[in-house]
Design an enzyme around this catalytic site. Structure first.
Site, mmCIF file in Angstrom:
data_model
loop_
_atom_site.group_PDB
_atom_site.id
_atom_site.type_symbol
_atom_site.label_atom_id
_atom_site.label_comp_id
_atom_site.label_asym_id
_atom_site.label_seq_id
_atom_site.Cartn_x
_atom_site.Cartn_y
_atom_site.Cartn_z
ATOM 1 C CG MET A 62 -2.015 0.981 1.175
ATOM 2 S SD MET A 62 -3.313 0.651 2.376
ATOM 3 C CE MET A 62 -2.714 1.545 3.794
ATOM 4 C CB CYS A 63 2.273 3.511 -2.106
ATOM 5 S SG CYS A 63 3.655 2.368 -1.959
ATOM 6 N N GLY A 64 0.592 5.737 -1.064
ATOM 7 C CA GLY A 64 -0.322 6.826 -1.383
ATOM 8 C C GLY A 64 0.324 7.718 -2.421
#
Lengths: 230, 314
Positions: B1-3
């Protein structure tokens, strides 16, 4: 009876959820304002509660609902009412990805469209979407009905297990291992009974009911290609 | 998960500050590292470089070696380089150089010393700032909030496929093309196949991060003459895995999303201004009121948003 107003802003979500739970004990309607699309609002709500979220909410709103009536005025992010066991959740606008994921009971009513994988892994209850359901909606759904009044995106009802996907309108494409069947008058009456309290019955609809082809229920190595999604 | 995040302004303004806000709101998606690509008011000539040296004790000798390589290509510093150091072993540098005779040739030579000093962006306008740590920490260390410009990208990293290292943070520069940067949210599953293929074609990978592949792949396709739109569309067919990535250039920001529709992108695009993020609540740091939010939730989609006025007074 006056309502209880809770302001969200940038306050910690845990603090807000504690206030919501306290307000639930009063039997007064609850209005949550200034939500700023934040996540995890109103988790594990008890039965009998009437709660409205003004504007849009973020991920997992009304998750694990056990019987509350929840209204989201505008859009909801990922997995609204995830794991709900009972209750009634209305989304006024768009419901993001995985709406009603793994829910086991209750009803979700989405007035706009829904994102991908609506009703993923649901094990009971019903989801009614007035608009179009997104890509791969009904993915591995075990039980319950997903009812779309405005069509369906690609890979509709992909790898559906034992649930049902009902679509009125265009379907962009079907997913893996799906059978499209002609519903009987009794089955249509069951769906209309779900739509009736929402004021959405329309006898002119050309329903398509999708159920599992059951080929994925048992792994056969000679059918391995059927397991490949693309 | 990254943003990930993107921002476009109508005219030069505090785009760095907006990107910090967008990334601070998404820090829970990945606080290992944070990075920013900011497009300032473009220069007519000369390039701004951002880079990283891996041993601050060697700063002076790195600089000397780097300058020699510049001079071999007919270039030199136009301003004194500036440095940011901390307790960490690495240091970050900002340089302004005159045009090398052949940019691609110089980048290739500069990359021969990338084990000690790595050029992380090169552009008339683009500056990539990246480091380990959360959004506010990285922003304070490198003065990102004060960076003026028209558009840019942001990234919060949760490392899933490779180590947490300052140079393995996003954004990645599509070397040797000036002013091209990418940020990516997802995992690339045919990474090694493509890495081998591109390596044999002569491309150099500076990190073990699978996202770097997108930057290198885009460079290769651009060198074959593909437009941004064509490259975005082709990537969905050729790159396997789950991804939503954004690519920025001087004239705009493009994005592509995989065929599984896994990673979200939320966009507000009004009055020629644009804010995009993985999560809607981040976009609302920029637009707190209810606005028309576009969810790019479908499979296999691309889009390009243009930048209007790049030189108007701030």
């Amino acid at each position: 009876m006056s309502e209880i107003v809770i302001d969200v802003g940038q306050r910690p979500i845990r603090e807000i959820n504690e206030e919501i739970q306290t307000a639930c004990k009063t039997a007064k309607p609850i209005v949550v304002r200034n939500t700023l699309s934040r996540h995890n609002l109103g988790i594990g709500l008890p039965p009998g509660v009437d709660i409205t979220f003004e504007g849009s909410v973020g991920y997992y709103c009304a998750g694990l609902n056990t019987g509350a009536t929840v209204t989201v005025e505008k859009n909801a992010g990922w997995a609204v009412a995830e794991g709900m066991s009972d209750g009634f959740v209305t989304v006024g606008g768009y419901a993001g990805m995985s709406c009603g994921a793994a829910m086991i009971g209750g009803l979700i009513h989405v007035k706009g469209n829904s994102g991908p994988r609506c009703g993923v892994a649901m094990k009971g209850g019903n989801i009614v979407v007035e608009g179009k359901i997104g890509y791969q909606s009904g993915f591995m759904s075990h039980a319950g009905k997903i009812i779309a009044l405005g069509g369906a995106g690609e890979s509709c009802a992909d790898a559906l297990w034992q649930g049902e996907v009902w679509v009125a309108g265009e379907i962009d494409s079907l997913g893996v291992d799906v059978n499209v069947v002609e519903p009987t008058a009794e089955e249509v009456a069951e769906v209309d009974a779900i739509l009736d309290p929402l004021g959405l019955v329309d006898t002119s609809r050309n329903w398509r009911k999708m159920i599992s082809g059951q080929r994925l229920w048992y792994f056969e190595s000679r059918d391995a290609n059927a397991w490949l999604m693309i | 998960m990254c943003g990930i995040a993107g921002r476009i302004l109508n005219a030069p303004g505090r785009v760095g500050n907006d990107l910090v806000e967008l990334m601070d709101a998404q820090e829970h998606r990945g606080a290992d590292s944070t990075g920013f690509a900011v497009y300032g008011i473009p220069r007519d000539s000369g390039y701004i470089l951002r880079g990283m040296g891996f041993n601050k004790a060697r700063l002076d000798s790195d600089l000397e070696e780097f300058r020699l390589l510049l001079k071999e290509h007919g270039s030199d510093f136009l301003e004194d380089p500036t440095f940011v150091t901390s307790d960490a072993a690495h240091y970050c540098a900002r340089m302004v150089i005159s045009d090398p005779k052949d940019l691609a040739g110089w980048v290739k030579d500069a990359d021969t010393i990338s084990d000690s000093f790595e050029v992380q962006s090169c552009g008339r306008s683009l500056e990539i700032v990246k480091d380990t740590g959360g959004a506010v920490e990285v922003a304070d260390k490198h003065g990102v909030r004060d960076m003026i410009g028209t558009h840019g990208l942001g990234h919060a990293r949760l490392a899933t496929e490779s180590s947490v290292l300052p140079n393995a943070s996003h954004p990645f520069w599509a070397r040797p093309f000036s002013d091209v940067a990418i940020v990516h949210n997802g995992q690339i599953t045919n990474y090694f196949t493509w890495r081998d293929r591109l390596h044999r074609l002569g491309y150099r990978f500076l990190t073990e991060n699978d996202s770097e592949l997108i930057a290198v792949w885009v460079s290769h396709e651009m060198s074959q003459g593909l437009t941004m739109e064509q490259a975005l569309k082709l990537s969905i067919k050729q790159i396997d895995g789950v991804f939503t990535y954004m690519i920025a250039r001087q004239d705009g920001i493009g994005f592509a999303k995989d065929r599984y529709a896994m990673k979200p992108l939320v966009v507000v695009w009004q009055d020629g201004e644009f804010a995009a993020a993985t999560e809607e609540q981040a976009v609302r740091r920029i637009y707190p009121g209810e606005s028309e939010v576009i969810n790019y939730d479908g499979p296999s989609i691309t889009e390009i948003w243009g930048v209007g006025n790049r030189r108007a007074a701030a």
